[in-house]
Design a protein around this motif. Structure first.
Motif, PDB file in Angstrom:
ATOM      1  N   ASN B 261      29.969  10.237  62.575  1.00 10.03           N
ATOM      2  CA  ASN B 261      29.524   8.909  62.192  1.00 10.03           C
ATOM      3  C   ASN B 261      28.009   8.855  62.059  1.00 10.03           C
ATOM      4  OD1 ASN B 261      30.756   6.377  61.647  1.00 10.03           O
ATOM      5  ND2 ASN B 261      29.610   5.559  63.368  1.00 10.03           N
ATOM      6  N   LEU B 262      27.304   9.493  63.008  1.00  5.78           N
ATOM      7  CA  LEU B 262      25.841   9.523  62.943  1.00  5.78           C
ATOM      8  C   LEU B 262      25.380  10.228  61.678  1.00  5.78           C
ATOM      9  CD1 LEU B 262      24.809  10.300  66.628  1.00  5.78           C
ATOM     10  CD2 LEU B 262      24.290   8.244  65.303  1.00  5.78           C
ATOM     11  N   ILE B 263      26.058  11.335  61.330  1.00  8.69           N
ATOM     12  CA  ILE B 263      25.706  12.044  60.103  1.00  8.69           C
ATOM     13  C   ILE B 263      25.899  11.130  58.902  1.00  8.69           C
ATOM     14  CG2 ILE B 263      26.356  13.960  58.591  1.00  8.69           C
ATOM     15  CD1 ILE B 263      27.044  15.551  61.097  1.00  8.69           C
ATOM     16  N   GLY B 264      27.036  10.424  58.887  1.00  7.67           N
ATOM     17  CA  GLY B 264      27.298   9.496  57.784  1.00  7.67           C
ATOM     18  C   GLY B 264      26.246   8.409  57.694  1.00  7.67           C
ATOM     19  N   LEU B 265      25.920   7.807  58.850  1.00 11.34           N
ATOM     20  CA  LEU B 265      24.920   6.734  58.872  1.00 11.34           C
ATOM     21  C   LEU B 265      23.564   7.248  58.420  1.00 11.34           C
ATOM     22  CD1 LEU B 265      25.644   4.786  62.183  1.00 11.34           C
ATOM     23  CD2 LEU B 265      25.903   3.970  59.856  1.00 11.34           C
ATOM     24  N   GLY B 266      23.208   8.455  58.908  1.00  8.70           N
ATOM     25  CA  GLY B 266      21.924   9.032  58.546  1.00  8.70           C
ATOM     26  C   GLY B 266      21.825   9.257  57.045  1.00  8.70           C
TER      27      GLY B 266
END
Lengths: 353, 282
Positions: B261-266
């Motif tokens: 999710n963090l990768i997606g948000l980033g």
């Protein structure tokens, strides 16, 4: 005279504009309804053929279980029984007839509760699912939207960042793990709330305080599990929408005009973010029903998810496809209702282009 | 590319994959030099945590820690394959839909929206009933096939907006054919979206896989994190005091989802300029 004349023209213009706007809204509703009916038909057809494409004869699978339970049968007896069942369940009809019957919503007898028809069985379980599901999603939407607005307003604070991190983690946590944690801690360790069934087993459904309070207490945990996860999603969505709107140029102008930050938040930020947020509600309806099924099973809640799993255990073809059919119907209808509410919120749809 | 979300997401994911790949081997070396900790009935079942068995043993008499470590990789592999399948289908269908016009375009849009609302879990469960032998690839494939519509929807919209841009016109005028335009001009512009959907698809597939195991597909027998949690639930490991056997796989799933999710948000923050301006403003 001149004044009157221009006034009359103004009224006339307003009236025309109103009727044009009304026609546009009517057109929107009609078009949306057409899409709804078409999607419903198409989705049901796809589901029907997916069921028919499943390898293996459902009757054979069912019969295999039956004969294990009943002991030995001769080959002729077995064949006769299979024929009777096949006729009962309408599986000896040609595919087209099956399709018509399927669409006619006469779903045939249910195997899990034999003489009862599938339709009655689903109708009996449906209120539990729909009641819990719609209440939870709506509550999650209202609470999530409200918290999202507050978080967008109070950005750049430590507490806000903590809240955002919490919401992010909650949002990605599978709802069944949240439910599991609640069952373990709230249910078993502290024994605050009941963890299984729709109400206390010794009670009969009635309009008494005892029954209603038991009903509510039993609905609490499944509801909280969903509320935490879905609500966190709505919170983050609303916050992101508000933040991106609050960065727009026209808000600098509003601020320069000296409007209070509450007015800016309410009239400029919130109203603009509301439309995509409501549209988001429609999307979430479809995707959260899956989690609802798992929640029902975990909490032994007598909705259609639990019914589905029971039917699965008995390979009850009719009930399984009935549940899928009904979920498609429910999701599409709820989405349609949300979509109908959109023109009420969107000022652009009301004005003439 | 100095995006803290993207970087921390990648670091977390690399750590998790590292544990999944090397964990079983290292734990085997360190704790069970000449035993088979995954053999059924190797140890006394339901032992409480001890130096020999840091997570205790499970109902089949296997070492809990080893079961946990060796469950990670299959979970990740299922997620990865399913995410890849879903994203490829989404890109393929999204591009076809984005490049069609008029009535065909309407048809595609309605079709995608339709598949989007079909609840996938019951369909997956039905397939689970009728498919006797599960293997990792088949499960991943089925999970992927059911989860393309969301990416297809967004990619269709992006392709439609991109193909009207000036630089595409320029490419067309300088003699590029459709394939060249798609692969050299449009696809690279969509890469961040594709990466985003790959991570989202992986989350979705792992979520669905564990969910399936939770309510019935316990018999798939694939050693995944979801299976370990469901098995622990059935055997009541918490009642006997083996909290770790459920807590660790659950926490690992959540951490994996957090990383993806963090990768997606980033990626979203880097490539979505509207978000970026407001982020920098803060």
């Amino acid at each position: 005279m001149l004044m009157d004349h221009s006034h009359a023209t103004g009224v006339k213009q307003t009236a025309t504009r109103n009727s044009t706007a009304r026609r546009q809204v009517a057109l929107y509703i009609a078009r949306r309804f057409g899409v709804y009916l078409f999607t419903l038909w198409a989705a049901i057809t796809v589901a029907f053929f997916i069921f028919r494409a499943i390898p293996g004869d459902p009757m054979m699978i069912m019969f295999g279980q039956l004969s294990r339970a009943q002991g030995n049968l001769s080959a002729e007896e077995a064949e006769a029984i299979i024929q009777v069942y096949r006729a009962q369940f309408g599986l000896d009809e040609p595919l087209t007839t099956q399709y018509v019957v399927f669409r006619g919503l006469d779903l045939g007898p249910a195997f899990v509760a034999y003489p009862t028809s599938t339709r009655d069985l689903i109708m009996r379980h449906m209120p539990w699912t729909l009641g819990l599901f719609t209440t939870t999603v709506l509550l999650a939407w209202v609470i999530g939207t409200a918290i999202g607005v507050v978080l967008a307003w109070l950005h750049r604070r430590r507490a806000t960042n903590v809240a955002i991190l919490t919401a992010t983690i909650l949002q990605i946590t599978p709802v069944y793990l949240v439910a599991l944690g609640l069952i373990i801690y709230v249910g078993f360790k502290f024994r605050w709330l009941p963890v299984s069934g729709p109400y206390d087993a010794h009670l009969q459904p009635a309009w008494t305080w005892e029954f209603i309070s038991s009903l509510l207490r039993h609905a609490m945990l499944p509801m909280i599990a969903n509320l935490l996860v879905i609500g966190a999603g709505f919170t983050l969505g609303m916050r992101a929408l508000m933040i991106s709107i609050l960065g727009e140029d026209y808000l600098h102008y509003a601020r320069a005009k000296g409007l209070s930050s509450f007015t800016i938040l309410k009239d400029y930020g919130f109203r603009n973010a509301l439309i995509p947020q409501v549209a988001g509600l429609a999307i979430v309806l479809g995707t959260t029903l899956n989690g609802m099924f798992i929640i029902e099973v975990l909490f032994q809640y007598p909705g259609i998810g639990t019914l589905f799993v029971q039917a699965m255990g008995l390979r009850d073809f009719n009930v399984m496809q009935g549940v899928v059919l009904f979920s498609i119907f429910a999701v599409l209808t709820l989405t349609f209702i949300v979509d109908l509410a959109l023109p009420l919120l969107d000022p652009r749809i009301k004005t003439v282009k | 590319m100095k995006n803290p979300k993207l970087i921390s997401g990648i670091i977390l994911l690399v750590l998790l994959v590292g544990v999944a790949v090397f964990g079983p081997v290292l734990a085997q070396r360190a704790l069970f030099a000449d035993e088979n900790p995954l053999g059924r009935g190797e140890f006394r079942p339901f032992q409480l945590p001890s130096p020999e068995h840091p997570l205790g043993t499970d109902g089949d008499g296997r070492d809990g820690l080893m079961v946990f470590l060796s469950s990670m990789l299959p979970s990740f592999v299922i997620g990865f394959i399913a995410g890849l399948v879903a994203t490829s289908l989404g890109v393929l269908i999204g591009f076809t839909a984005g490049y069609s016009t008029g009535r065909l375009d309407t048809l595609f849009r309605i079709g995608i929206d339709m598949v989007l609302v079909i609840p996938t879990l019951p369909l997956l469960l039905i397939l689970a009933v009728y498919i006797d032998r599960w293997n990792l690839g088949r499960l991943a494939l089925i999970l992927g096939i059911f989860s393309w519509p969301f990416s297809a929807r967004v990619i269709r919209a992006q392709v439609q907006s991109l193909r009207e841009r000036r630089y595409i016109d320029l490419a067309r005028l300088s003699g590029a054919n459709t394939a060249e335009i798609i692969f050299l001009e449009i696809l690279p512009a969509l890469l961040p979206y594709i990466a985003f959907f790959l991570s989202a698809g992986m989350v979705g597939a792992m979520l669905a896989e564990a969910g399936l195991l939770f309510i019935g597909l316990g018999g798939s027998g694939l050693p995944t994190l979801g299976f370990m949690i469901a098995k622990g639930l059935r055997e009541g490991v918490i009642g006997v005091g083996l909290l770790g056997q459920m807590f660790l796989p659950a926490a690992t799933l959540i951490l994996t989802f957090l990383a993806l999710n963090l990768i997606g948000l980033g990626l979203d923050e880097i490539f979505n300029p509207r978000l970026r301006t407001t982020v920098e403003e803060r």
